[in-house]
Design an enzyme around this catalytic site. Sequence first.
Site, PDB file in Angstrom:
ATOM      1  CG  ASP A 279      -2.138   0.475   0.651  1.00  0.00           C
ATOM      2  OD1 ASP A 279      -1.914   1.465  -0.385  1.00  0.00           O
ATOM      3  OD2 ASP A 279      -3.430   0.088   1.820  1.00  0.00           O
ATOM      4  CG  HIS A 280       0.789   5.967  -1.057  1.00  0.00           C
ATOM      5  ND1 HIS A 280       1.507   6.938  -0.460  1.00  0.00           N
ATOM      6  CD2 HIS A 280       0.815   6.520  -2.608  1.00  0.00           C
ATOM      7  CE1 HIS A 280       1.896   7.419  -1.377  1.00  0.00           C
ATOM      8  NE2 HIS A 280       1.246   7.783  -2.793  1.00  0.00           N
TER       9      HIS A 280
END
Length: 760
Positions: A279-280
């Site tokens: 994820d980011h």
Amino acid sequence: MKRLCLLGLIALSVAFPVLAESRLDDKPAFIEQLLRQMTLQEKIGQLRLISIGADMPRERLAEELAAGNVGGTFNSVTRQDNRPLQDAALRSRLKIPIFFAYDVIHGHRTIFPIGLGLASSWDMQAVATAGRVAAIEASADGLDMTFAPMVDIARDPRWGRTSEGFGEDPYLVSEIARTMVGAYQGKSLRNPDSLMASVKHFALYGAVEGGRDYNVVDMSPLRMHQDYLPPYHAAIEAGAGGVMVALNTINGVPASANRWLLRDLLRKDWGFSGVTISDHGAITELLRHGVAADGREAAKLAIDAGLDMSMADSLYGQHLAELVQAGDVPMQVVDQAVREVLGAKYDLGLFHDPYRRIGQVSEDPPEVNAESRLHRQAARDVARQSLVLLENRNSVLPLDKADRIALVGPLADSHIDMLGSWSAAGVAKQTVTLRQAMQAALGDHGRLVYARGANVTDDEKLVEYLNFLNWDNPEVVQDPRPADQMIAEAVAAARQADVVVAAVGESRGMSHESSSRTSLQLPASQQALLRALKQTGKPLVLVLMNGRPLNLAWAQANADAMLETWFSGTEGGHAIAEVLFGDYNPSGKLPISFPRSVGQIPVYYNHPRLGRPFVEGKPGNYTSQYFDEPNGPLYPFGYGLSYTQFSLSPPRLSTDVLSHGQSLEVSVTLKNTGKRDGATVVQLYIRDLAASVVRPVKELKGFRKVWLKAGEEQQVRFSVGEDELTFVDAQLRQVAEPGVFEVQAGLDSQHVQTQRFELR
């Protein structure tokens, strides 16, 4: 040899002169030969996923692509933007194409209902329609991958991302997970209208403590395997090509550094062979989690754990080469990660044609937001099925088009809020609001009086929070008039009307990533409006727009009708109007329980059995209860009304003794006993009466959505075998233990009729 576009042929002939002719259709050989030609720096480049504009300017990104330092990009949603970046990638030494990804969650340009709305349809064809249309539209914009479906089990509605998923139940969410993966990926990932699904958030993200986003998860292995992991597994079994790894910790270890999660469970036990994506910024966050002392250690932990691609990467690019050269990360570990990335690109057909979804300049749409690119009818059909009728006292609905109707509420004419969270490339002005749709349904002779009545909230700090990222174009626009003046205008409209329709709930930003709440109440501004409208004595219909279950205790006691519409998308206004006026009979059922208050959380239908259960109608002392309000949900899982009535017979079993390896048939008779045609969902639950571990009070094991004409009846059949009876025991084995089971059939999870059988 399959036809290649000109640039793809040039790329292959220059970089892979032998493979272009003899090995392109042999995936393992092609990838191994390519790996042998790659430098360490080029391998690391394939592991970097960069956000266009956010992580680096477009000009620098083009330079990095030409240098072979980036493997994929996200957040670019037009062919015109993507083509130059692919051109840049094909200028690199080995001319390895990149892929383009985006969060296509519930539609791309045509926006369908949010996840909870799709799940409320209990109709896999409707879900498949939403996914297939999204894939067609997104791939037509040059996209190759979506970070979806989001299949986190959500049992705490304080969590803002409840809106993205499909509810509380492992069985229902698993069925939707399979359907969405199949719809996105189509018959073949190589087809130009396919999107690779990257299921998220792996794993257990919906169980964050306190419903607070990014928080910790601490869970027993038994509950993990029985309740929370099945939907991810279902998506993998359906062939999802990617997995996005969650931001939370799992029993003390962040998911992005969790070797057990990514190597033992995902790859070894489940056989996943696709690409894993962080994820980011998750790898950098290992420092803040406190499991890595510096960026070098964070990169090592992530790659060792099995995290292939680093989204918004800086640390892989900075440290992996040094780690390999120092012997701290074996080259074979990097090679395996690169192998998965190249494999995803191969499966997408990008080595055969890097412009497979981008197409030629001559094929670009003249206007990316053109009306002709939308799929309005499909969105309208799906949205109608997503609406859940919660209350309808004295049959106040459907509305009479001859009546004078007062439409009030801050969400009645809000284009942006129809979209809901994560609305991809959807354009707010292309949505149909409830006000527009009701006026259109009434025509020139319709009698609709509109008043805003209130702002979504009068809390200035909350408005500031909701508009934090959009100050140039704020999503929450306040009416500057005093609150009492706005309420007075709404009350005046109500007094002139035969019935009042109030569109209330949340702005879309209130049910979004990082939008966790400590209260499930309607904002105070809207509560004041509703109380004033109630005082007029006019029938009060609430149209709820929200991305989570809300506290509706006052509304249940005071509203004459309530329609849960979630955030229903591009055609949501028309869908809601059709239901309000009776042009469509609502059939949605809740995929998540509605608590009476925040103090009940978590409240979900399939909770474990207890030694001292509370029994309705019996003394509550020394039982598991809250003594200060009624127990159980306000609205249970599987609940939803219709404009007609249905009766369901007790279940009938083909046998009362089931042997291992066999199955039995459960049949019920459903009858439409009302005066209107309509649909409902027959739900099958199983209760294991005695087992080696504590089992749930019941579990959904089957459902059928059935449409019947007024007076019509139909037999509905389910098959029950060992697959429906298995569970995870204390040793984490899937077992079906002999004993007595109870079959429960109903139109929601609470009101059921039962029959028993024995497994021998």
